[in-house]
Design a protein around this motif. Structure first.
Motif, short mmCIF file in Angstrom:
data_model
loop_
_atom_site.label_atom_id
_atom_site.label_comp_id
_atom_site.label_asym_id
_atom_site.label_seq_id
_atom_site.Cartn_x
_atom_site.Cartn_y
_atom_site.Cartn_z
N THR A 54 0.83 -1.21 0.00
CA THR A 54 0.00 0.00 0.00
C THR A 54 0.86 1.26 0.00
O THR A 54 0.58 2.22 -0.72
N ARG A 58 1.37 4.29 -3.23
CA ARG A 58 0.99 5.69 -3.08
C ARG A 58 1.71 6.59 -4.08
O ARG A 58 1.31 7.73 -4.31
N ILE A 108 6.00 10.15 1.33
CA ILE A 108 5.75 8.87 0.66
C ILE A 108 6.99 7.98 0.75
O ILE A 108 6.90 6.80 1.11
#
Length: 438
Positions: A54, A58, A108
């Motif tokens: 996940t 991103r 991120i």
């Protein structure tokens, strides 16, 4: 019917496996495959893999599509920017758009790093669970070996007492022994039978403990393979410091805490990223269809073609004041990192303490083993001398039984010392990264 046959086959295979004698390696492998705690740890690792996936994704653009249909009645806005009365109109719109994070204050990237470190920590936790199971199985396995040896010693004593009962019975028949001597020897024989029963019960209980660690349905038909006698001799011990130096580099518990510390430091960087501006790129295309009761409308196909539009946008967000939220999040992340540093240091100290205790236990068990060897040699020599005197009528039955019992206790102590030093020295080798083997 097929299910019944499959279940029967599975039960048959399980019973067939239990009927065989198991090595320590087989016991450990079976426990690792079937232990519920290991399975739970594996699920935790998989969950962390999903979280890492996940975090990595991103970086990808987000794409969405929408469609809408609306109907209005009454006053409506015409093309010349005037309102008409008593107008019915419909509107159909189609849009598709995408947004791409260009810069998010390195959040991120740092989230990916933290997720990867969390996965490494979960993997190390799983290995620690496996290490704990390996140690528990090895300890239970050695206890089974010890109880087997004790049972052998008890059966040997029964054989000696049985022969003496037969001998005294014959001597009593010939008038060369008294009934009291025979009764005393029978009592000694009964005591040996009792000790054998106790030893057999202890063996069954230890086999049950081991089978439960292996998640077997029961201990019926379950037994273990005894290692070769030459593999039971004491090993030369390294210093506790050398063992610790090797263990601290590979021990799963230390690795897990180290990865958690690195993940906590990554979360500090994530919190710092909230102070930086963020940039995102967006774009999309759309079209629509419009009808009104006051005017003729173009065809659906023409409007869909003529109303086609495109858009592209770049947005910049600069944090100015977040009600002290960003500052407090950074402070909390720094405190968590400091807490994890202390946790890592505590884990290292606990490991060193464990190794020190294991080293001193191994040294003591080896000293006890060498002493027990000498005691057995002396007790056996004494028993042989007393037996010879007893055979020649120069020692009574009481002296014979005392010498026999002394030898039996010495042999039992030797067995216990042998397997204790076996377990303790193999445990030290396990700390260094070697497999648990006997």
């Amino acid at each position: 019917m097929r299910r019944i046959l499959a279940v029967c086959a599975l039960i048959g295979a399980s019973l067939g496996l239990q009927a065989q004698s198991w090595t320590l390696e087989q016991c450990i492998n079976h426990a690792l495959e079937n232990n519920l705690t290991v399975k739970q740890g594996d699920l935790t690792v998989r969950q962390n893999e999903i979280e890492l996936n996940t975090a990595v994704n991103r970086r990808l653009p987000g794409v969405s599509a929408s469609a809408s249909e609306s109907f209005s009645a009454g006053r409506s806005l015409l093309g010349n920017n005037t309102y008409a009365t008593n107008t019915n109109s419909t509107s159909t719109n189609f849009n598709i758009g995408a947004d791409v994070p260009v810069f998010q204050g390195f959040q991120i990237r740092n989230n990916i790093a933290a997720a990867r470190l969390n996965l490494a920590a979960a993997t190390a936790d799983l290995e620690k669970i496996k290490d704990d199971i390996r140690v528990a199985v090895a300890q239970a396995f050695v206890q089974v070996l010890y109880n087997q040896e004790i049972l052998d010693v008890a059966e040997g004593q029964i054989e000696i007492d049985s022969l003496q009962v037969e001998r005294l019975t014959e001597l009593l028949r010939n008038g060369k022994a008294s009934a009291a001597e025979l009764a005393q020897q029978k009592a000694s024989y009964a005591q040996s039978v009792y000790q054998r029963t106790q030893a057999a019960n202890n063996l069954r209980l230890s086999l049950l403990d081991l089978s439960q660690l292996l998640e077997l349905p029961d201990a019926d038909g379950f037994s273990v393979v005894r290692p070769a006698a030459e593999g039971l001799e004491p090993r030369l011990l390294e210093s506790a410091e050398d063992v610790y130096a090797a263990a601290v580099e590979r021990k799963a518990s230390i690795q897990a805490e180290q990865k958690r510390l690195e993940a906590a430091q990554a979360r500090v960087d994530i919190a710092k990223g909230a102070f930086l501006p963020s940039v995102s790129l967006s774009g999309g295309v759309g079209t629509g269809y419009y009808t009104s009761s006051l005017a003729a409308s173009s065809s659906f196909a023409d409007q869909m073609k003529n109303n086609f539009s495109q858009q592209l946008g770049l947005s910049l967000s600069i944090p100015i004041f977040a009600r002290m939220g960003n500052r407090n999040n950074l402070r909390a992340a720094e405190l968590s990192a400091r807490t994890q540093e202390l946790q890592l240091e505590s884990a290292r100290k606990s490991l060193y303490k464990e190794i020190q205790q294991a080293w001193y236990a191994a040294r003591a068990s080896q000293d006890r083993y060498y002493s027990s060897v000498q005691v057995v040699e002396s007790a056996r020599e004494s028993f042989e001398l007393v037996s010879a005197k007893y055979e020649n009528g120069k020692a009574n039955i009481t002296e014979f039984n005392e010498a026999k019992n002394t030898l039996m206790k010495a042999e039992s102590d030797l067995v216990q010392a042998r397997y204790e030093q076996l377990y303790q020295t193999r445990l030290l080798s396990f700390y260094k990264g070697e497999s648990l083997r006997l």
